[in-house]
Design an enzyme around this catalytic site. Structure first.
Site, PDB file in Angstrom:
ATOM      1  N   ARG A  23       0.818  -1.220   0.000  1.00 55.15           N
ATOM      2  CA  ARG A  23       0.000   0.000   0.000  1.00 55.15           C
ATOM      3  C   ARG A  23       0.851   1.270   0.000  1.00 55.15           C
ATOM      4  O   ARG A  23       0.448   2.288  -0.564  1.00 55.15           O
ATOM      5  CB  ARG A  23      -0.950  -0.014   1.203  1.00 55.15           C
ATOM      6  CG  ARG A  23      -2.041   1.073   1.159  1.00 55.15           C
ATOM      7  CD  ARG A  23      -3.073   0.836   2.246  1.00 55.15           C
ATOM      8  NE  ARG A  23      -4.184   1.776   2.177  1.00 55.15           N
ATOM      9  CZ  ARG A  23      -4.430   2.733   3.068  1.00 55.15           C
ATOM     10  NH1 ARG A  23      -3.616   2.898   4.109  1.00 55.15           N
ATOM     11  NH2 ARG A  23      -5.469   3.536   2.932  1.00 55.15           N
ATOM     12  N   ILE A  49      -7.170   7.858  -0.878  1.00 52.55           N
ATOM     13  CA  ILE A  49      -7.087   6.404  -0.984  1.00 52.55           C
ATOM     14  C   ILE A  49      -7.984   5.851   0.112  1.00 52.55           C
ATOM     15  O   ILE A  49      -7.934   6.310   1.257  1.00 52.55           O
ATOM     16  CB  ILE A  49      -5.630   5.919  -0.833  1.00 52.55           C
ATOM     17  CG1 ILE A  49      -5.516   4.407  -1.036  1.00 52.55           C
ATOM     18  CG2 ILE A  49      -5.036   6.320   0.499  1.00 52.55           C
ATOM     19  CD1 ILE A  49      -4.072   3.909  -1.074  1.00 52.55           C
ATOM     20  N   SER A  50      -8.861   4.901  -0.231  1.00 53.33           N
ATOM     21  CA  SER A  50      -9.833   4.388   0.734  1.00 53.33           C
ATOM     22  C   SER A  50      -9.144   3.694   1.901  1.00 53.33           C
ATOM     23  O   SER A  50      -8.052   3.135   1.766  1.00 53.33           O
ATOM     24  CB  SER A  50     -10.783   3.393   0.052  1.00 53.33           C
ATOM     25  OG  SER A  50     -11.598   4.038  -0.899  1.00 53.33           O
ATOM     26  N   ALA A  51      -9.805   3.721   3.050  1.00 61.17           N
ATOM     27  CA  ALA A  51      -9.314   2.985   4.215  1.00 61.17           C
ATOM     28  C   ALA A  51      -9.280   1.495   3.888  1.00 61.17           C
ATOM     29  O   ALA A  51     -10.158   0.989   3.179  1.00 61.17           O
ATOM     30  CB  ALA A  51     -10.217   3.238   5.414  1.00 61.17           C
ATOM     31  N   PRO A  52      -8.286   0.760   4.397  1.00 64.55           N
ATOM     32  CA  PRO A  52      -8.206  -0.674   4.112  1.00 64.55           C
ATOM     33  C   PRO A  52      -9.488  -1.443   4.424  1.00 64.55           C
ATOM     34  O   PRO A  52      -9.864  -2.347   3.672  1.00 64.55           O
ATOM     35  CB  PRO A  52      -7.044  -1.137   4.999  1.00 64.55           C
ATOM     36  CG  PRO A  52      -6.152   0.066   5.077  1.00 64.55           C
ATOM     37  CD  PRO A  52      -7.098   1.240   5.128  1.00 64.55           C
TER      38      PRO A  52
END
Length: 203
Positions: A23, A49-52
């Site tokens: 990431r 960037i989206s949260a995991p």
């Protein structure tokens, strides 16, 4: 990060895919120390960037298997496309559409550097989909639309699944399924927060 996702019940195939994707390579240098925190992070141009955990949730709902053709709307830095590419395998294909030229270049560079040759990044209005490669087994939309864009419904294959955040004042993650006869169903999965989908069928 992976331990937390596993504790939340994330499918093992999704966990394995996320383990393989570095990431930090998909983040600006000044954000890389936060790469494995479970939070969305800025990547520039008012995008994130989206949260995991959200990547994991969407991939769980999509049920991607090897060899599938996938459309992503909103490339961002390319991270989500990389995770889906891992799930689709070397015989699968991911097309990801981004409207911001600088992010198109960023995603292409990041994906190339990370070794993902089965992902194609396209500069276009993602709310219109990508008809030239349709139909798609799976469609993932990483920005919120006021309603499900008709072109995306049309480009979803029979027995296909789309995951998309929908709403104006409040946003809901919606799973759209098309059965073998072409009938469409929608299922709300809960409240979310995403950046807006800009385009003909967005905001």
């Amino acid at each position: 990060m992976i331990r937390a996702l596993k504790a939340n019940g994330t499918d093992q195939r999704v966990l394995n895919a996320m383990k393989k994707v570095p990431r930090h390579l998909f983040l600006p240098e000044d954000m890389q120390s936060f790469a494995y925190a479970d939070t969305p992070l800025p990547i520039g141009y008012d995008q994130t960037i989206s949260a995991p955990h959200m990547v994991a949730i969407m991939c769980d709902l999509l049920k991607i298997t090897e060899g599938m053709t996938i459309l992503e709307i909103g490339s961002g830095s390319g991270y989500n496309a990389a995770v889906m590419a891992e799930l689709a395998g070397e015989n699968g294909k991911v097309y990801t559409v981004e409207r911001i030229p600088e992010l198109v270049d960023l995603a292409r560079n990041n994906l190339e550097r990370a070794g993902y040759s089965n992902v194609t990044v396209v500069h276009d209005d993602g709310s219109c989909g990508l008809p030239e490669h349709a139909p798609y087994d799976r469609i993932a939309v990483t920005s919120v639309a006021p309603e499900v864009p008709p072109p995306l419904r049309e480009q979803l294959s029979k027995n296909g699944i789309m995951v998309i955040p929908v709403g104006t004042q409040y946003q809901t993650l919606v799973v759209v399924k098309k059965d073998s006869k072409g009938n469409i169903t929608h299922k709300a999965m809960g409240e979310v927060i995403f950046v807006p989908l800009i385009g003909k069928y967005g905001f």
